[in-house]
Structures are given as structure tokens and as C-alpha cells.
Write a protein that holds these residues in place. Structure first.
Motif, PDB file in Angstrom:
ATOM      1  N   ALA A 108      -5.806  -0.576  -1.821  1.00 60.77           N
ATOM      2  CA  ALA A 108      -6.538   0.686  -1.633  1.00 60.77           C
ATOM      3  C   ALA A 108      -7.730   0.704  -2.583  1.00 60.77           C
ATOM      4  CB  ALA A 108      -5.637   1.884  -1.904  1.00 60.77           C
ATOM      5  N   GLU A 109      -8.813   1.368  -2.177  1.00 58.35           N
ATOM      6  CA  GLU A 109     -10.005   1.427  -2.989  1.00 58.35           C
ATOM      7  C   GLU A 109      -9.910   2.421  -4.138  1.00 58.35           C
ATOM      8  OE1 GLU A 109     -13.602   1.884  -0.761  1.00 58.35           O
ATOM      9  OE2 GLU A 109     -13.280   0.013   0.325  1.00 58.35           O
ATOM     10  N   ALA A 153       0.822  -1.210   0.000  1.00 62.52           N
ATOM     11  CA  ALA A 153       0.000   0.000   0.000  1.00 62.52           C
ATOM     12  C   ALA A 153       0.857   1.261   0.000  1.00 62.52           C
ATOM     13  CB  ALA A 153      -0.936  -0.001   1.206  1.00 62.52           C
ATOM     14  N   HIS A 171      -9.187  -0.198  -8.441  1.00 60.68           N
ATOM     15  CA  HIS A 171      -8.537  -0.257  -7.132  1.00 60.68           C
ATOM     16  C   HIS A 171      -7.030  -0.432  -7.287  1.00 60.68           C
ATOM     17  CE1 HIS A 171     -12.448  -1.948  -5.113  1.00 60.68           C
ATOM     18  NE2 HIS A 171     -12.592  -0.714  -5.588  1.00 60.68           N
TER      19      HIS A 171
END
Length: 128
Positions: free
Chosen positions: A123-124, A72, A97
Motif C-alpha cells: 500500500a502507498e 495487504a 509505504h
């Protein structure tokens, strides 16, 4: 020689020849296992990782929770990698995403592909 001695001798010769024919280290011809971070998108029937980072060597085919957290934090790149074997991971809900993938790296001409062994959302959104 008696029959038992002949069999033992034959097994020793065959076993020794077999052991000598085995490579002592992994072949460099095997495709490397890699990890890549990027944005999941679909182009026609093909799934791709857009804004993909450079493939980094991986020692495992799966992604641990710690590795997902580390991924991330990794920046996106500029590459595009086609993803193979993605159907079992149900990718539809992850379009757009930021994802981390692991799998076997396949380079053919100008196209880079990864045969997936792991697909995890980090992560979205896919903001850099």
C-alpha cells in the motif's frame, strides 16, 4: 584382494561413513525464513520496518502476487525490525509505504533484523 576389489571396498566404507555423518533433518541452528508486514522508514543509514507485525514463518524466499494481496490485508504491529541487504531493492521510493518483506530472521540481543530476500509494496500509505 585384487586392486579393483580393494577400491570398491574403500569406496563403500568412505561412502557409508559420509552418509552416516549427514544430518537426517534440517538443523534448528539455521535462521528461519520469515515474512513481516510494516512501514518502511530510514533512520540515518539504517532502513527499518516500523509498526512491524510479528515475524511469521515462510516457506519461500520470494513473494508471489497472491502473497502480496494477502499481506495487504494483514494489520500492522508494534515492532521495529532493521532491514539488511536492502540496497538492491531500491527502497528510496517506498519510504512511508506499507511493505511486506521476506528473508532470514536474525535476533541478536534486543535487536531483530531481517536479511532480505524480497521487498514488496502492499500500500502507498501506512495507515493501520
Amino acid at each position: 584382494m585384487d586392486r579393483l576389489t580393494s577400491i570398491v571396498w574403500l569406496l563403500a566404507v568412505v561412502g557409508g561413513a559420509s552418509a552416516q555423518s549427514q544430518p537426517s533433518k534440517p538443523s534448528s541452528d539455521l535462521p528461519p525464513l520469515v515474512e513481516v508486514v510494516g512501514c518502511l522508514s530510514q533512520t540515518g543509514a539504517n532502513w527499518v520496518l516500523a509498526n512491524a507485525s510479528d515475524p511469521a514463518p515462510s516457506t519461500t524466499s520470494f513473494t508471489t502476487p497472491e502473497a502480496v494481496k494477502a499481506a495487504a490485508e494483514k494489520p500492522l504491529g508494534t515492532g521495529q525490525i532493521r532491514l539488511l541487504g536492502i540496497a538492491p531493492f531500491s527502497p528510496d521510493g517506498h519510504k512511508g509505504h506499507k511493505m511486506v518483506v521476506r528473508g532470514l530472521l536474525i535476533k541478536s540481543g534486543s535487536e531483530t533484523r531481517i536479511n532480505l530476500s524480497s521487498l514488496q509494496m502492499v500500500a502507498e500509505t501506512c495507515a493501520k
